[in-house]
Design an enzyme around this catalytic site. Structure first.
Site, PDB file in Angstrom:
ATOM      1  N   CYS A 132       0.861  -1.186   0.000  1.00  0.00           N
ATOM      2  CA  CYS A 132       0.000   0.000   0.000  1.00  0.00           C
ATOM      3  C   CYS A 132       0.891   1.227   0.000  1.00  0.00           C
ATOM      4  CB  CYS A 132      -0.861   0.059   1.263  1.00  0.00           C
ATOM      5  SG  CYS A 132      -1.875  -1.372   1.514  1.00  0.00           S
ATOM      6  N   LYS A 167       3.237  -9.939   4.076  1.00  0.00           N
ATOM      7  CA  LYS A 167       2.961 -10.346   2.684  1.00  0.00           C
ATOM      8  C   LYS A 167       3.744  -9.460   1.717  1.00  0.00           C
ATOM      9  CE  LYS A 167      -0.767 -11.305  -0.540  1.00  0.00           C
ATOM     10  NZ  LYS A 167      -2.216 -11.519  -0.681  1.00  0.00           N
ATOM     11  N   GLY A 245       0.521 -17.531  -5.691  1.00  0.00           N
ATOM     12  CA  GLY A 245       0.690 -17.042  -7.057  1.00  0.00           C
ATOM     13  C   GLY A 245       0.404 -18.113  -8.092  1.00  0.00           C
ATOM     14  N   THR A 268      -6.891 -16.701  -7.194  1.00  0.00           N
ATOM     15  CA  THR A 268      -7.716 -16.677  -8.406  1.00  0.00           C
ATOM     16  C   THR A 268      -8.419 -18.021  -8.660  1.00  0.00           C
ATOM     17  OG1 THR A 268      -6.236 -14.997  -9.295  1.00  0.00           O
ATOM     18  CG2 THR A 268      -7.597 -16.175 -10.894  1.00  0.00           C
TER      19      THR A 268
HETATM   20  C1  LIG Z   1      -9.814  -9.857  -6.899  1.00  0.00           C
HETATM   21  C2  LIG Z   1      -8.587  -9.883  -6.034  1.00  0.00           C
HETATM   22  C3  LIG Z   1      -8.556  -9.124  -4.860  1.00  0.00           C
HETATM   23  C4  LIG Z   1      -7.421  -9.133  -4.041  1.00  0.00           C
HETATM   24  N1  LIG Z   1      -7.420  -8.426  -2.876  1.00  0.00           N
HETATM   25  C5  LIG Z   1      -6.349  -8.511  -2.029  1.00  0.00           C
HETATM   26  C6  LIG Z   1      -6.372  -7.852  -0.768  1.00  0.00           C
HETATM   27  O1  LIG Z   1      -7.340  -7.196  -0.380  1.00  0.00           O
HETATM   28  N2  LIG Z   1      -5.272  -7.957   0.032  1.00  0.00           N
HETATM   29  C7  LIG Z   1      -4.163  -8.702  -0.330  1.00  0.00           C
HETATM   30  O2  LIG Z   1      -3.209  -8.785   0.450  1.00  0.00           O
HETATM   31  N3  LIG Z   1      -4.127  -9.353  -1.526  1.00  0.00           N
HETATM   32  C8  LIG Z   1      -5.193  -9.274  -2.365  1.00  0.00           C
HETATM   33  N4  LIG Z   1      -5.162  -9.949  -3.565  1.00  0.00           N
HETATM   34  C9  LIG Z   1      -3.956 -10.719  -3.949  1.00  0.00           C
HETATM   35  C10 LIG Z   1      -4.105 -12.213  -3.639  1.00  0.00           C
HETATM   36  O3  LIG Z   1      -4.281 -12.444  -2.260  1.00  0.00           O
HETATM   37  C11 LIG Z   1      -2.879 -13.009  -4.156  1.00  0.00           C
HETATM   38  O4  LIG Z   1      -1.712 -12.545  -3.497  1.00  0.00           O
HETATM   39  C12 LIG Z   1      -2.691 -12.867  -5.651  1.00  0.00           C
HETATM   40  O5  LIG Z   1      -3.932 -12.870  -6.324  1.00  0.00           O
HETATM   41  C13 LIG Z   1      -1.809 -13.976  -6.247  1.00  0.00           C
HETATM   42  O6  LIG Z   1      -2.385 -15.246  -6.037  1.00  0.00           O
HETATM   43  P1  LIG Z   1      -3.282 -16.021  -7.140  1.00  0.00           P
HETATM   44  O7  LIG Z   1      -2.482 -15.989  -8.422  1.00  0.00           O
HETATM   45  O8  LIG Z   1      -3.475 -17.396  -6.600  1.00  0.00           O
HETATM   46  O9  LIG Z   1      -4.555 -15.269  -7.273  1.00  0.00           O
HETATM   47  C14 LIG Z   1      -6.292  -9.926  -4.408  1.00  0.00           C
HETATM   48  C15 LIG Z   1      -6.336 -10.690  -5.597  1.00  0.00           C
HETATM   49  C16 LIG Z   1      -7.462 -10.675  -6.397  1.00  0.00           C
HETATM   50  C17 LIG Z   1      -7.472 -11.525  -7.661  1.00  0.00           C
END
Ligand SMILES: Cc1cc2nc3c(=O)[nH]c(=O)nc-3n(C[C@H](O)[C@H](O)[C@H](O)COP(=O)(O)O)c2cc1C
Length: 305
Positions: A132, A167, A245, A268
């Site tokens: 952030c 994170k 990821g 996702t």
């Molecule tokens: C729609 C969406 C909203 C997300 N909101 C947050 C959030 O509020 N806080 C956070 O730390 N990560 C957030 N993320 C990131 C995910 O927690 C994760 O780190 C990232 O999507 C990679 O993982 P993935 O490829 O399995 O989705 C968000 C991801 C997506 C797709």
């Protein structure tokens, strides 16, 4: 081999298995409760909570890409007051670990949210989203310099009742250096990676597909980047790493463990199959049995040359 041990421990917190849901892709847990048996996974991680409620960016705020998606939700959330009042009572009833993800736009905001959570029960750990912008200081993300990541971690560690997972963002020059700074400041664990900055353009209107212009790329497209980050960080720190990821199934889980992860988060993938985490618990058990490995922790960091 019949009894496969999937349990892991992070900062004294026991998990029945290492399969967790990623923040922002699983709401506050309630949204998925009628579709999946939450007691079968290791834990859930809630949407980032900030000091004040946030409506987030205007739609469109998601866009599907090749092997992934972009999102610019803008940290839409109910704010810490409503989180404690409305979300904690449900979360407390769950027979799984609840990890609350915290975000903020200044050091003071993170401190305030963490202090408020100290009074709430039913929480196992906190995950601190440091991707952030620090509007109170230089405007750079907390995740983008060793100094700011160290300061934030150290300040929160002083006051938090719960163990802290920091994170990390992949949008940095050297993620391992940030990881080491967080470990030095007292982080109990690290989770990585958050999304990669990306964009999509409509070639007829010449406009970006997202109102916010850029967004965070997630899904299978980022898995190779995430695996490399986990491997690099594993070589530099002693604290546990939670891999994130592009994880879609149990084979991906195995690969993140081999790279050095002690647990994983599914993000996702939940949008494709809401039961992906429960399926992965079964899948990883079968995989370990096939591989003649009795304990999942035996996989951690087993990468060969
Ligand atoms: C729609 C969406 C909203 C997300 N909101 C947050 C959030 O509020 N806080 C956070 O730390 N990560 C957030 N993320 C990131 C995910 O927690 C994760 O780190 C990232 O999507 C990679 O993982 P993935 O490829 O399995 O989705 C968000 C991801 C997506 C797709």
């Amino acid at each position: 081999m019949s009894d496969i041990d999937l349990s892991v421990e992070i900062a004294g917190v026991k998990f029945r298995n290492p399969i967790l849901t990623a923040s922002g892709t699983f709401g506050y847990g309630e949204e998925f409760n009628e579709y999946i048996d939450l007691s079968r996974i290791g834990g859930i991680i809630t949407k980032s909570v900030t000091r004040y409620p946030r409506p987030g960016h205007k739609p469109p705020r998601t866009f599907e890409t090749s092997s992934g998606m972009l999102n610019a939700i803008g940290l839409a959330n109910v704010g810490i007051d409503r989180f404690i009042e409305e979300k904690i009572p449900f979360l407390r009833t769950l027979d799984t670990n609840v990890i609350v993800n915290v975000a903020g736009f200044s050091l003071d905001e993170y401190v305030e949210v963490v202090r408020r959570l100290n009074d709430a029960d039913g929480i196992s750990m906190l995950e601190i989203n440091i991707s952030c912008p620090n509007v109170g200081a230089d405007g750079l993300e907390f995740s983008s310099s060793e100094t700011s990541a160290h300061k934030l971690t150290a300040e929160l560690k002083k006051i938090s009742r719960y163990p802290l997972i920091i994170k990390l963002s992949p949008n940095v020059t050297d993620i391992a250096a940030i990881a080491v700074a967080c470990e030095d400041a007292g982080a109990d664990a690290l989770s990585l990676i958050n999304t990669l900055v990306g964009m999509a353009i409509n070639h007829y209107t010449f406009k970006p597909m997202l109102t916010n212009t850029t967004g965070g790329l997630s899904g299978p497209a980022i898995k190779p980047v995430a695996l490399a980050c986990v491997m690099k960080v594993y070589r530099c720190v002693k604290i546990p790493i939670i891999g994130i990821g592009g994880i879609m199934d149990h084979f991906d889980v195995a690969q993140f463990f081999i790279a050095g992860a002690t647990a994983v988060e599914f993000g996702t993938a939940n949008f494709v199959n809401p039961n992906c985490t429960v399926d992965a618990v079964e899948g990883i058990r079968d995989y370990l049995r096939d591989m003649n490995i009795a304990t999942i922790t035996d996989l951690i960091g087993r990468l060969r040359d």
